[in-house]
Design a protein around this motif. Structure first.
Motif, short mmCIF file in Angstrom:
data_model
loop_
_atom_site.label_atom_id
_atom_site.label_comp_id
_atom_site.label_asym_id
_atom_site.label_seq_id
_atom_site.Cartn_x
_atom_site.Cartn_y
_atom_site.Cartn_z
N ARG A 191 0.83 -1.20 0.00
CA ARG A 191 0.00 0.00 0.00
C ARG A 191 0.87 1.26 0.00
O ARG A 191 0.60 2.22 -0.74
N ALA B 54 2.28 1.70 -3.45
CA ALA B 54 1.26 2.18 -4.39
C ALA B 54 0.99 3.67 -4.18
O ALA B 54 0.80 4.42 -5.14
N GLU B 55 0.96 4.10 -2.93
CA GLU B 55 0.69 5.51 -2.63
C GLU B 55 1.81 6.42 -3.13
O GLU B 55 1.58 7.61 -3.39
N VAL C 106 -0.61 9.07 -9.50
CA VAL C 106 -2.00 8.70 -9.24
C VAL C 106 -2.56 7.75 -10.29
O VAL C 106 -3.27 6.78 -9.96
N ALA C 107 -2.28 7.99 -11.56
CA ALA C 107 -2.84 7.15 -12.63
C ALA C 107 -2.40 5.70 -12.51
O ALA C 107 -3.10 4.79 -12.97
N GLY D 179 -0.93 4.33 -9.35
CA GLY D 179 -1.11 3.83 -8.00
C GLY D 179 -2.55 3.73 -7.54
O GLY D 179 -2.92 2.77 -6.85
N ALA D 180 -3.39 4.69 -7.92
CA ALA D 180 -4.77 4.71 -7.45
C ALA D 180 -5.57 3.46 -7.86
O ALA D 180 -6.35 2.94 -7.04
N PRO D 181 -5.42 2.95 -9.08
CA PRO D 181 -6.19 1.76 -9.44
C PRO D 181 -5.87 0.53 -8.60
O PRO D 181 -6.67 -0.42 -8.56
N GLN E 110 -5.54 0.53 -5.31
CA GLN E 110 -6.07 0.65 -3.95
C GLN E 110 -7.31 -0.21 -3.67
O GLN E 110 -7.42 -0.79 -2.59
N SER F 201 -7.42 -2.87 -0.58
CA SER F 201 -8.44 -2.80 0.47
C SER F 201 -9.22 -4.11 0.57
O SER F 201 -9.53 -4.59 1.66
N GLY G 247 -8.27 -3.30 -11.30
CA GLY G 247 -7.37 -2.18 -11.08
C GLY G 247 -5.91 -2.51 -11.35
O GLY G 247 -5.14 -1.62 -11.74
N SER H 287 -3.71 -0.43 -13.89
CA SER H 287 -2.42 0.13 -13.51
C SER H 287 -1.33 -0.28 -14.49
O SER H 287 -0.49 0.55 -14.88
#
Length: 224
Positions: free
Chosen positions: A34, A37-38, A42-43, A45-47, A49, A53, A160, A164
């Motif tokens: 995590r 990824a953070e 954003v383009a 790493g965000a997918p 998340q 989770s 995701g 990514s």
């Protein structure tokens, strides 16, 4: 989006791990994944998340069962990318062999149980060899995009990861969209994948034709 070699390498390593079986080792590494990824753009790493989770909150047995049902039982989600090129034809055997020898020449020796065309293996290789890895993933872009769209249409938590991966590659455009459309319309050789989850070809993105494997000659027929 312009990514540095370090960013691509980090992204491909995280993606490779997340496409693996969700065993105890993977689940224990989720906090580290995590954070990695953070730190990505954003383009890219965000997918990742939503799956992070999901893996953190779901019962281990439930997510393991979902993984097996997704990747082991449904060919349209197959992580074995030569299947999208050749299906169960003789050409696939040579494609697998050429990939394995390509990895070996670059210093990656696969174990006996690892198939060279598994996307997780390709991403692991790409992480350690960003230049060659980028070229390799672009060669197999059609299978990556096919898998991405199938997972997305099924609302899979692994969608995701493919989003990514796609974000680390060149933007889809022009003749690439047409090539993916033709792959989806025709399906792999000798296998009826089906068109139900996908829109008409005019709306599909595209990618290169079956790879010449980084400049190698086209594979000849050899059975696995």
């Amino acid at each position: 989006m312009k990514l540095s070699d370090a960013q691509r390498s980090a992204a491909w390593q995280v993606q490779s791990l997340l496409l693996g079986y969700p065993d105890a080792q993977l689940l224990d590494s989720l906090p580290l994944l995590r954070r990695a990824a953070e730190a990505l753009p954003v383009a890219v790493g965000a997918p990742l998340q939503p799956l992070l989770s999901r893996l953190a909150s779901a019962e281990p047995l439930a997510v393991a069962t979902e993984y097996v049902d997704t990747f082991d039982h449904r060919k349209r989600f197959s992580p074995y990318l030569t299947w999208f090129m050749y299906g169960n034809t003789r050409k696939r055997g040579m494609g697998l062999l050429r990939l394995k020898e390509f990895y070996r020449a670059a210093g990656l020796v696969l174990g006996d149980v690892e198939l060279s065309d598994h996307l997780s293996v390709m991403l692991e290789f790409a992480s350690a060899n960003p230049g060659l890895g980028q070229q390799l993933l672009e060669e197999y872009r059609a299978g990556i995009e096919f898998m991405r769209m199938a997972l997305r249409d099924a609302d899979s938590p692994w969608t995701g990861v493919l989003e990514s991966v796609s974000a680390t590659l060149a933007p889809l455009r022009g003749s690439e969209r047409d090539a993916v459309a033709r792959l989806i319309a025709a399906g792999p050789p000798d296998e009826g994948v089906g068109l139900e989850p996908f829109g008409p070809p005019s709306h599909m993105p595209e990618t290169p034709h079956a790879p010449a494997m980084l400049g190698m000659p086209e594979p000849i027929g050899v059975r696995r």
